[in-house]
Motif scaffolding. Structure first.
Motif: not given
Length: 215
Positions: A90-100, A102-107, A116-118, A120-124
């Motif tokens: 699959s493909t990950a599309k990552i958008d930057k929403l602000g400082t630290q 990010y939002r990831l969409k698995i497509i 998945l949204e990180a 100010q901290r990592d996400a899994g």
């Protein structure tokens, strides 16, 4: 009436006419002065208002244009970092929403399978056996396999250990233990998965108590 009387009468009329002419001239002079004063008084506020309005309007437009540009730059529209292939194809599309932030969409085949949204901290995420970590710096890492099911203590990649405990329904905690036995990090999966970047080792803990790591 004699000649002297006629002369006196003529002189009186002349004096009266001259006096009337002087009064009329004085009145005209006063009117002209008043008109000048009124015109001057009217023109000064008008010129002042035009100058003030012109300055304010120009400043406001410049200020609005700059603010609009900055607002646009700071993220009314997220900036995309592009797509990346994941471990399952699959493909990950990552958008930057602000400082630290990010939002990831698995497509896959044009459909968004997971988000998945990180912030100010990592996400899994445990995506049906594919494990994904999105860091607060916008990096994404994915892998498959290497699972351990808690509770329990497990060896992980990179020399780490994880002590997984069950806190409640769909609620697990994993203490990440270093080589010296100290707890160097904690994952908390409470109703949703959690993940982290542990110095280049990527770890995911699911809300079902499954933990996996990859280096």
């Amino acid at each position: 009436m004699n000649a002297n009387t006629t002369v006196r009468s003529t002189r009186r009329r002349t004096i009266r006419i001259a006096a009337a002419a002087l009064i009329a001239a004085a009145s005209l002079s006063l009117t002209a002065c008043n008109n000048d004063t009124e015109d001057t008084g009217t023109k000064k506020p008008a010129a002042s208002a035009e100058s003030s309005t012109g300055g304010s309007s120009s400043g406001a437009q410049g200020s609005d244009a700059k603010t609009g540009t900055k607002t646009g730059d700071t993220g009314k529209a997220p900036s995309s970092t592009g797509g990346q292939k994941l471990a399952d194809g699959s493909t990950a599309k990552i958008d930057k929403l602000g400082t630290q932030h990010y939002r990831l969409k698995i497509i896959n085949d044009g459909a968004v399978l997971a988000t998945l949204e990180a912030n100010q901290r990592d996400a899994g995420l445990d995506a049906n056996g594919m494990y994904v970590v999105l860091t607060l710096g916008g990096e994404v890492h994915s892998w498959m396999g290497g699972e351990h099911s808690g509770p329990g203590t497990f060896k992980l990649a990179g020399g780490w250990k994880a002590k997984v405990t069950k806190v409640g329904d769909a609620h697990f905690r994993a203490d990440i233990i270093g080589n010296e036995g100290s707890v160097d990090g904690t994952l908390e999966a409470n109703g949703h998965d959690d993940g982290m970047d542990a110095n280049g080792v990527y770890i995911v803990l699911s809300a079902g108590g499954v933990i996996s790591a990859h280096q």
